[in-house]
Design a protein around this motif. Structure first.
Motif: not given
Length: 313
Positions: A39-41, A106-107, A207-208, A230-231
């Motif tokens: 989940a983190k870039h 991670v938000v 997309y993250g 979602g994309s």
């Protein structure tokens, strides 16, 4: 003196997330598909022969997003002063000098509960005093960076269950997006893993690590495809299976729903409004071995497919 007591009382009442230690494991035992590993870039490297502490973060606040970065936490086997905690650095350190940037974290939205992994040594099994040290950030009113110094008990080795399909319950709800007009139809998914085994869902890496779900309407035993939350991307490798562990709850940020060319009023249309009554909406967060076409399957008969309780609410 009164001012000091008031400050202490305000701190005691402040909303903060909950941290708990799940256990200690080897890197080779950590599911490579686990959601927070992707989940983190900036990514996260798990070494198979090293020990890791698995700790769970639950965002129990009502009005704050919580930003968590695994590199801002570590297990300490020594007694540290407050200044030493603030100035700790190095790999896995919890230095306040680091600014937790949103793209590197991670938000976690209110209600989310996820696990994170930080490197440790086998000293944690033989030292009587062990603490989880770290820093995290709160977004919203009265937010900012917070420090954690939490004593730990009952440290044990753990293993993780294998992941399977159909074990994640998913709900959808209408939400406002702060950057969009109120009439634009945004939705959020809540994905829960309530079983004793881990579950799979679809994610988009480009997309993250956004969750993906197919949205169908069930009428008279037939599923009609409405759209995709979602994309999705046609680029090879973008869409993959992520997994959640038992007890996890992942809540997505508000997203548009993409519609098929069959349902879209015009080629540029990127969102749709679901019916207010979601009782006949079926959400499928994985393909589960089914070849579900994204286009041109409106009205196809899927009456023999169990809905697995994945209904909107």
């Amino acid at each position: 003196m009164i001012a000091v007591l008031l400050m202490l009382n305000l701190r005691a009442q402040e909303e903060v997330p909950e941290f708990s230690l799940v256990g200690i494991c080897e890197g080779k035992d950590i599911p490579s598909s686990y959601y927070t590993l992707h989940a983190k870039h900036d990514g996260q490297s798990i070494h198979p022969d090293l020990l890791y502490a698995c700790f769970r973060v639950t965002n129990t606040t009502k009005n704050h997003d919580v930003l968590i970065h695994h590199d801002r936490f570590r297990l300490s086997t020594s007694h540290l002063t407050e200044d030493e905690i603030l100035n700790a650095d190095g790999r896995g350190g919890c230095g306040m000098a680091y600014v937790l940037r949103r793209l590197q974290s991670v938000v976690m939205r209110p209600g989310e509960s996820l696990c994170f992994f930080t490197e440790c040594t086998d000293e944690v099994f033989t030292t009587p005093s062990v603490s989880l040290l770290g820093t995290y950030s709160l977004e919203g009113e009265n937010g900012g960076t917070r420090q954690l110094n939490q004593p730990l008990k009952n440290i044990r080795k753990i293993t993780f269950p294998d992941a399977d399909f159909g074990l994640i319950k998913v709900d959808i709800r209408r939400e406002k997006d702060p950057h969009s007009a109120p009439e634009v139809p945004f939705y959020a998914l809540t994905l829960r893993c309530d079983s004793d085994s881990a579950g799979y869902f679809l994610c988009n890496r480009q997309y993250g690590c956004r969750a993906i779900a197919m949205i169908f309407q069930l009428r008279e035993g037939r599923l009609s495809y409405l759209g995709t939350f979602g994309s999705q991307s046609s680029k090879r490798g973008d869409v993959f299976h992520a997994s959640l562990l038992p007890g996890d709850c992942h809540i997505t940020k508000p997203e548009l729903i993409s519609v098929s060319s069959v349902n879209a009023p015009d080629p540029e249309y990127q969102g749709m409004m679901l019916p207010e009554d979601l009782s006949d909406i079926i959400l499928i967060p994985h393909e589960g071995g089914l070849a579900i076409p994204v286009n041109e399957n409106d009205g196809e008969d899927f009456s023999d497919i169990p809905d697995e309780g994945l209904t909107g609410s």
